[in-house]
Write an enzyme that holds these catalytic residues in place. Structure first.
Site, mmCIF file in Angstrom:
data_model
loop_
_atom_site.group_PDB
_atom_site.id
_atom_site.type_symbol
_atom_site.label_atom_id
_atom_site.label_comp_id
_atom_site.label_asym_id
_atom_site.label_seq_id
_atom_site.Cartn_x
_atom_site.Cartn_y
_atom_site.Cartn_z
ATOM 1 C CE LYS A 30 -1.731 3.011 12.903
ATOM 2 N NZ LYS A 30 -2.212 2.259 11.917
ATOM 3 C CB VAL A 68 -0.783 0.107 1.099
ATOM 4 C CG1 VAL A 68 -1.806 -1.000 1.079
ATOM 5 C CG2 VAL A 68 -0.106 0.028 2.542
ATOM 6 C CE1 TYR A 126 2.332 1.714 18.554
ATOM 7 C CE2 TYR A 126 1.374 3.893 18.530
ATOM 8 C CZ TYR A 126 1.399 2.641 18.221
ATOM 9 O OH TYR A 126 0.313 2.146 17.496
HETATM 10 N N1 LIG Z 1 -2.543 -4.837 17.253
HETATM 11 C C1 LIG Z 1 -2.913 -3.745 18.042
HETATM 12 O O1 LIG Z 1 -2.824 -3.701 19.343
HETATM 13 C C2 LIG Z 1 -3.477 -2.362 17.737
HETATM 14 C C3 LIG Z 1 -3.860 -1.513 18.467
HETATM 15 C C4 LIG Z 1 -4.421 -0.387 17.543
HETATM 16 C C5 LIG Z 1 -4.380 -0.125 16.166
HETATM 17 N N2 LIG Z 1 -3.755 -1.356 15.492
HETATM 18 C C6 LIG Z 1 -3.999 -0.914 14.090
HETATM 19 O O2 LIG Z 1 -4.585 -2.248 13.388
HETATM 20 C C7 LIG Z 1 -4.253 -2.564 12.208
HETATM 21 C C8 LIG Z 1 -3.831 -3.921 12.286
HETATM 22 O O3 LIG Z 1 -2.918 -4.285 13.123
HETATM 23 P P1 LIG Z 1 -2.438 -5.573 13.368
HETATM 24 O O4 LIG Z 1 -1.926 -5.663 14.734
HETATM 25 O O5 LIG Z 1 -3.593 -6.524 13.027
HETATM 26 O O6 LIG Z 1 -1.253 -5.846 12.512
HETATM 27 P P2 LIG Z 1 -0.477 -7.127 12.144
HETATM 28 O O7 LIG Z 1 -1.072 -8.495 12.768
HETATM 29 O O8 LIG Z 1 1.059 -6.832 12.067
HETATM 30 O O9 LIG Z 1 -0.937 -7.203 10.454
HETATM 31 C C9 LIG Z 1 -0.587 -6.469 9.619
HETATM 32 C C10 LIG Z 1 -1.157 -6.624 8.178
HETATM 33 O O10 LIG Z 1 -0.766 -5.652 7.271
HETATM 34 C C11 LIG Z 1 -0.314 -6.109 6.355
HETATM 35 N N3 LIG Z 1 0.892 -5.106 5.747
HETATM 36 C C12 LIG Z 1 1.775 -4.581 6.352
HETATM 37 N N4 LIG Z 1 2.678 -3.753 5.467
HETATM 38 C C13 LIG Z 1 1.946 -3.755 4.331
HETATM 39 C C14 LIG Z 1 1.864 -3.064 3.176
HETATM 40 N N5 LIG Z 1 2.974 -2.316 2.905
HETATM 41 N N6 LIG Z 1 0.863 -3.189 2.446
HETATM 42 C C15 LIG Z 1 -0.033 -3.925 2.355
HETATM 43 N N7 LIG Z 1 -0.550 -4.660 3.529
HETATM 44 C C16 LIG Z 1 0.669 -4.591 4.504
HETATM 45 C C17 LIG Z 1 0.339 -7.148 6.577
HETATM 46 O O11 LIG Z 1 0.369 -8.438 5.378
HETATM 47 P P3 LIG Z 1 1.220 -9.422 5.615
HETATM 48 O O12 LIG Z 1 0.758 -10.553 6.450
HETATM 49 O O13 LIG Z 1 1.112 -9.832 3.913
HETATM 50 O O14 LIG Z 1 2.783 -8.988 5.770
HETATM 51 C C18 LIG Z 1 -0.832 -7.798 7.537
HETATM 52 O O15 LIG Z 1 -1.757 -8.402 6.856
HETATM 53 C C19 LIG Z 1 -2.940 -1.527 12.003
HETATM 54 O O16 LIG Z 1 -3.329 -0.273 11.262
HETATM 55 C C20 LIG Z 1 -2.515 -1.161 13.609
HETATM 56 O O17 LIG Z 1 -1.759 -0.101 13.537
HETATM 57 C C21 LIG Z 1 -3.310 -2.400 16.192
#
Ligand SMILES: NC(=O)c1ccc[n+]([C@@H]2O[C@H](COP(=O)([O-])OP(=O)(O)OC[C@H]3O[C@@H](n4cnc5c(N)ncnc54)[C@H](OP(=O)(O)O)[C@@H]3O)[C@@H](O)[C@H]2O)c1
Length: 254
Positions: free
Chosen positions: A161, A65, A154
């Site tokens: 963000k 992306v 962070y």
């Molecule tokens: N986990 C938390 O506690 C938390 C809290 C608040 C907000 N968030 C937000 O929620 C969202 C998801 O977090 P998560 O914890 O589920 O993340 P995650 O488990 O690390 O998964 C990240 C996802 O993003 C994809 N990705 C990473 N870089 C990319 C790129 N350049 N182009 C396309 N896809 C890409 C990865 O694809 P691949 O698998 O193919 O690498 C994976 O599907 C993020 O925006 C994060 O900041 C998370």
């Protein structure tokens, strides 16, 4: 019950974690779903197969992306195969947990490009598809408390963000009158791969679990997906440019 039958949704970063939960949740509500990933091809294909097993159309598509050419090709694919786009969940994000004093310009740019600038590119390339939606089309971005708080290691993600939330508000200003609805879901800590890689994550998860203002529960990807589903539905048509916090009440504590 929210019914998204006939809607077409794209979830970025839907191979795992919160994005995967969002993709499945939207499909269970009736939407056809495009599952974006960048490295996890087989995991993304499994999510797409699970969606197809629900009787929906689905496809897994690789696109970084942060790369405009990839985003353009992905939207061409969506247009060719699905003809329109009703729901876009901008969920993909990159990590880079480190102190600012150890951050290079490259680290900063990577976080900004993947986590914030990508949304602008996604909307520029999807604008035509989004405006084909019969009702309001829906764009939901995923943010975190780092957008407005200082958290150890962070800063890069937090700054991206903060930018992301601002981009959502300004997109609402520019494109709301065209029938596109933009909002953010700000999630508390969820035990996904992203968090498990963060030093001290066990203590952080225990802190959040014991300080949430509800009985003994851990925030799960599905809890975040529920809020995304609401913002992806017509129930939220008059919620525009807002940030919905889903953290079990941690954020309001003194
Ligand atoms: N986990 C938390 O506690 C938390 C809290 C608040 C907000 N968030 C937000 O929620 C969202 C998801 O977090 P998560 O914890 O589920 O993340 P995650 O488990 O690390 O998964 C990240 C996802 O993003 C994809 N990705 C990473 N870089 C990319 C790129 N350049 N182009 C396309 N896809 C890409 C990865 O694809 P691949 O698998 O193919 O690498 C994976 O599907 C993020 O925006 C994060 O900041 C998370």
């Amino acid at each position: 019950m929210i019914d998204l039958s006939g809607k077409v949704a794209l979830v970025t970063g839907a191979s795992r974690g919160i994005g995967r939960a969002c993709a499945l949740r939207l499909a269970k509500a009736g939407a056809d779903v495009i599952v974006n990933y960048v490295t996890s091809q087989s995991a993304a294909a499994e999510v797409a197969e699970e969606i197809q097993s629900l009787g929906r159309r689905a496809a897994a598509i690789k696109a970084d992306v942060s790369e405009a050419d990839d985003v353009r090709a992905m939207m061409e694919f969506v247009g060719d195969r699905f003809e329109r786009l009703d729901i876009l969940v901008s969920n993909a994000a990159t990590g880079g947990f480190r102190p600012l004093m150890e951050a290079s310009p490259r680290h900063f740019d990577a976080a900004m490009h993947t986590n914030a600038r990508s949304l602008i590119t996604l909307i520029q390339e999807a604008r035509d598809l989004l405006t084909r939606s019969p009702g309001q089309s829906k764009v939901v971005a995923l943010s975190s408390h780092g957008s407005h708080r200082a958290l150890p290691n962070y800063a890069l993600i937090g700054a991206s963000k903060a930018a992301l939330e601002s981009v959502i508000r300004h997109l609402a200003l520019e494109l709301g009158p065209e029938g596109i609805n933009f909002n953010t879901v700000l999630a508390g800590i969820v035990a996904t791969d992203a968090i498990k890689n963060l030093p001290g994550s066990d203590a952080m998860l225990e802190y959040t679990r014991s300080n949430m203002l509800l009985p003994d529960r851990q925030l799960e990807p599905d809890d975040v997906a529920s809020a995304v589903l609401f913002l992806a539905s017509s129930l939220s048509d008059f919620v525009q440019g807002e940030t919905l916090v889903v953290d079990g009440g941690i954020g309001i504590r003194g």
